[in-house]
Design a protein around this motif. Structure first.
Motif, PDB file in Angstrom:
ATOM      1  N   TYR A   1      49.345  35.423  44.418  1.00  0.00           N
ATOM      2  CA  TYR A   1      48.533  36.628  44.224  1.00  0.00           C
ATOM      3  C   TYR A   1      47.039  36.310  44.099  1.00  0.00           C
ATOM      4  O   TYR A   1      46.236  37.205  43.844  1.00  0.00           O
ATOM      5  CB  TYR A   1      48.953  37.373  42.955  1.00  0.00           C
ATOM      6  CG  TYR A   1      50.361  37.925  42.932  1.00  0.00           C
ATOM      7  CD1 TYR A   1      51.103  38.120  44.083  1.00  0.00           C
ATOM      8  CD2 TYR A   1      50.945  38.287  41.722  1.00  0.00           C
ATOM      9  CE1 TYR A   1      52.384  38.628  44.028  1.00  0.00           C
ATOM     10  CE2 TYR A   1      52.228  38.815  41.663  1.00  0.00           C
ATOM     11  CZ  TYR A   1      52.950  38.980  42.820  1.00  0.00           C
ATOM     12  OH  TYR A   1      54.220  39.496  42.760  1.00  0.00           O
TER      13      TYR A   1
ATOM     14  N   VAL B   1      51.315  46.590  37.719  1.00  0.00           N
ATOM     15  CA  VAL B   1      51.147  46.537  39.180  1.00  0.00           C
ATOM     16  C   VAL B   1      52.438  46.977  39.883  1.00  0.00           C
ATOM     17  O   VAL B   1      52.417  47.844  40.766  1.00  0.00           O
ATOM     18  CB  VAL B   1      50.780  45.090  39.613  1.00  0.00           C
ATOM     19  CG1 VAL B   1      50.686  44.980  41.123  1.00  0.00           C
ATOM     20  CG2 VAL B   1      49.486  44.643  38.951  1.00  0.00           C
TER      21      VAL B   1
ATOM     22  N   GLU C   1      52.389  42.498  44.883  1.00  0.00           N
ATOM     23  CA  GLU C   1      50.928  42.372  44.906  1.00  0.00           C
ATOM     24  C   GLU C   1      50.489  41.891  46.300  1.00  0.00           C
ATOM     25  O   GLU C   1      51.045  40.920  46.832  1.00  0.00           O
ATOM     26  CB  GLU C   1      50.522  41.356  43.820  1.00  0.00           C
ATOM     27  CG  GLU C   1      49.228  41.649  43.127  1.00  0.00           C
ATOM     28  CD  GLU C   1      47.997  41.124  43.824  1.00  0.00           C
ATOM     29  OE1 GLU C   1      46.896  41.322  43.297  1.00  0.00           O
ATOM     30  OE2 GLU C   1      48.112  40.517  44.922  1.00  0.00           O
TER      31      GLU C   1
ATOM     32  N   CYS D   1      46.711  42.965  41.284  1.00  0.00           N
ATOM     33  CA  CYS D   1      46.812  42.591  39.874  1.00  0.00           C
ATOM     34  C   CYS D   1      45.400  42.338  39.326  1.00  0.00           C
ATOM     35  O   CYS D   1      44.714  41.409  39.761  1.00  0.00           O
ATOM     36  CB  CYS D   1      47.680  41.352  39.712  1.00  0.00           C
ATOM     37  SG  CYS D   1      47.699  40.764  38.014  1.00  0.00           S
TER      38      CYS D   1
END
Ligand code: 13P
Ligand code: SF4
Length: 324
Positions: free
Chosen positions: A41, A189, A250, A280
């Motif tokens: 991420y 998220v 994400e 995120c």
């Protein structure tokens, strides 16, 4: 020389800055005997400079194996803390100490201690997305890639508390067909994806397959043809004959998806509001610049008491033994 260039950022051509940073980070890596571990991420530049990119389980294993003196953890606090639990003698750096996790924050230690005390006959299985204090109160840690496998190895008659993610917990309950006592935590998220917008996307892209992380709500998971950890989602996209995917996790991971399957098309699953809340906010606090400064100044460093570290290490080791 680099420091001067960075200080004069405003006069530097914007396109040149990442190149300067890449070079400076590479030289600091050698100077410190450092390894950069990054989660999927993280922003693309960080993924590109990392020595190893992975999901939580792969990153914990990489942290356990490394011979480096310094671990630069490009991820969130609980991940860097996990690296420190496994490597007490190494310097573990997190580019931004405020890179926390809503899921870890949804399980405060005092409240969890009371919950555990109210169910003394239960074994505690905690998702790795929790603080060292919660790990220290747990019997076994799991990640999204081994949670089902870990629970399946526990005798059926043994009652289990599963913390902190209620969505992963519910998914594990369905997969193992057993009852778990769930702590009601969640990730901001993964709870933001809109079922309605995913259904609309599937109508517009009839050939596309929806894939999802098990931290998503069941209303989203029910539309996914594959559910798995970030690493499992990545592998699935590479191996599947499908050319188009709606990705309910994400969107940072799409950078690797595009790199490893350049002929395929990846559509980030949209959030409920017209915001960027599918990104995120904690992961995105780390930047290439902060990573450089963390290495240059050897701070911010992850620290914890030895008592907590040793208590948190035991369930981590159980997980590593149970997921070989
Ligand atoms: P993975 O273990 O699948 O990488 O998940 C980590 C995470 O934080 C998901 O939100
Ligand atoms: Fe935590 Fe969710 Fe961010 Fe993962 S995506 S680090 S679970 S807040």
């Amino acid at each position: 020389m680099f420091t001067t260039a960075l200080a004069q950022q405003e006069t530097t051509q914007l396109g040149e800055l990442p190149l300067l940073l890449f070079a400076a980070i590479e030289s600091l890596k050698k100077e410190l005997n450092a390894v950069i571990l990054a989660h999927y991420y993280q922003e693309p530049d960080i993924q590109d400079i990392a020595d190893f990119i992975g999901d939580s389980l792969q990153l914990a294993k990489a942290a356990e194996k490394t011979n480096a003196d310094v671990i630069v953890f490009a991820g969130v606090h609980f991940m860097a803390e996990t690296a420190k639990i496994l490597n007490p003698d190494k310097l573990v750096l997190l580019p931004d100490l405020n890179a926390g996790c809503s899921l870890a924050d949804s399980c405060p230690p005092e409240a969890f201690a009371a919950f555990k005390a109210a169910h003394p006959d239960h074994l505690v299985v905690s998702y790795i997305n929790c603080s060292a204090d919660i790990k220290a109160m747990s019997d076994i840690i799991c990640t999204s890639s081994n949670a089902v496998k870990i629970v399946q190895q526990i005798p059926k008659e043994q009652p289990i508390i599963f913390a902190p993610d209620r969505n992963l917990g519910r998914y594990v309950m369905e997969q193992t067909r057993r009852d778990l006592l769930l702590w009601q935590g969640s990730c901001v998220v993964h709870e933001t994806f809109s079922e309605k917008k995913i259904v609309q996307l599937k109508i517009v892209h009839p050939e596309a397959e929806a894939i999802a992380h098990p931290e998503c709500e069941s209303s989203v998971l029910r539309h996914a043809s594959f559910i798995g950890s970030t690493a499992a989602l990545l592998k699935y996209c590479q191996n599947s004959p499908t050319k188009e995917f709606i990705v309910a996790t994400e969107p940072g991971i799409i950078h690797q998806m595009q790199k490893l399957a350049p002929d395929k098309h990846f559509i980030p699953a949209p959030p409920m509001n017209n915001c960027a809340c599918n990104e995120c906010p904690f992961m995105r606090l780390n930047t290439l610049e902060k990573l450089y400064w963390a290495m240059k100044n050897r701070t911010p460093e992850i620290t914890m008491s030895e008592d907590i570290r040793l208590a948190a290490l035991r369930p981590m080791q159980r997980m590593l033994e149970m997921s070989v």
